[in-house]
Write a protein that holds these residues in place. Structure first.
Motif, PDB file in Angstrom:
ATOM      1  N   SER A  83       7.565   9.797  20.033  1.00  0.00           N
ATOM      2  CA  SER A  83       5.979   9.129  18.826  1.00  0.00           C
ATOM      3  C   SER A  83       5.184   8.433  19.662  1.00  0.00           C
ATOM      4  N   TYR A 143       0.466   6.462  14.487  1.00  0.00           N
ATOM      5  CA  TYR A 143       1.292   7.664  16.344  1.00  0.00           C
ATOM      6  C   TYR A 143       0.924   9.136  16.098  1.00  0.00           C
ATOM      7  N   LYS A 154       2.200   5.776  19.959  1.00  0.00           N
ATOM      8  CA  LYS A 154       1.186   4.207  18.717  1.00  0.00           C
ATOM      9  C   LYS A 154       0.005   4.602  19.496  1.00  0.00           C
TER      10      LYS A 154
END
Length: 118
Positions: free
Chosen positions: A79, A46, A81
């Motif tokens: 975050s 991420y 991915k």
């Protein structure tokens, strides 16, 4: 988006430098000395990106590949991915959003310096 594409996309932006202040396994990208993106070099799962709090919450509801920022202020960081869960065009938009947020928040003197860069 592969790590080399991520790095190249970020480093091409005006005033961006790369650092490893958290050790050799974490790449941090800064604009005029202020962090706007980071990711793991050993494990590229991420990327952490700064985000407007309201937009961050909206993204987390709509996108399963976007969560509160790992080891970051969960209000201001997401975050994202890197396994294809989040479309590459959205990843680029979020990188741009993070970069622009940081540029907008630069102190006047540093922003003037940023404006003078080619």
């Amino acid at each position: 988006m592969y790590i080399d594409e991520f790095r190249e996309y970020c480093i091409a932006k005006k005033g961006v430098t790369e650092h490893t202040p958290f050790g050799p396994d974490t790449l941090v990208l800064k604009v005029m000395g202020k962090m706007f993106a980071l990711t793991g070099l050993d494990v590229y799962e991420y990327i952490n990106l700064k985000c407007d709090p309201e937009y961050a919450a909206e993204l987390r509801e709509k996108e399963p590949g976007i969560t509160p920022g790992w080891h970051m202020n969960k209000t201001h960081w997401n975050s994202v991915k890197t396994d294809g869960t989040v479309a590459e065009n959205l990843m680029k938009e979020l990188i741009d959003h993070s970069y622009n947020l940081v540029v907008e928040g630069l102190p006047k003197k540093i922003k003037e310096e940023w404006l003078s860069l080619e």
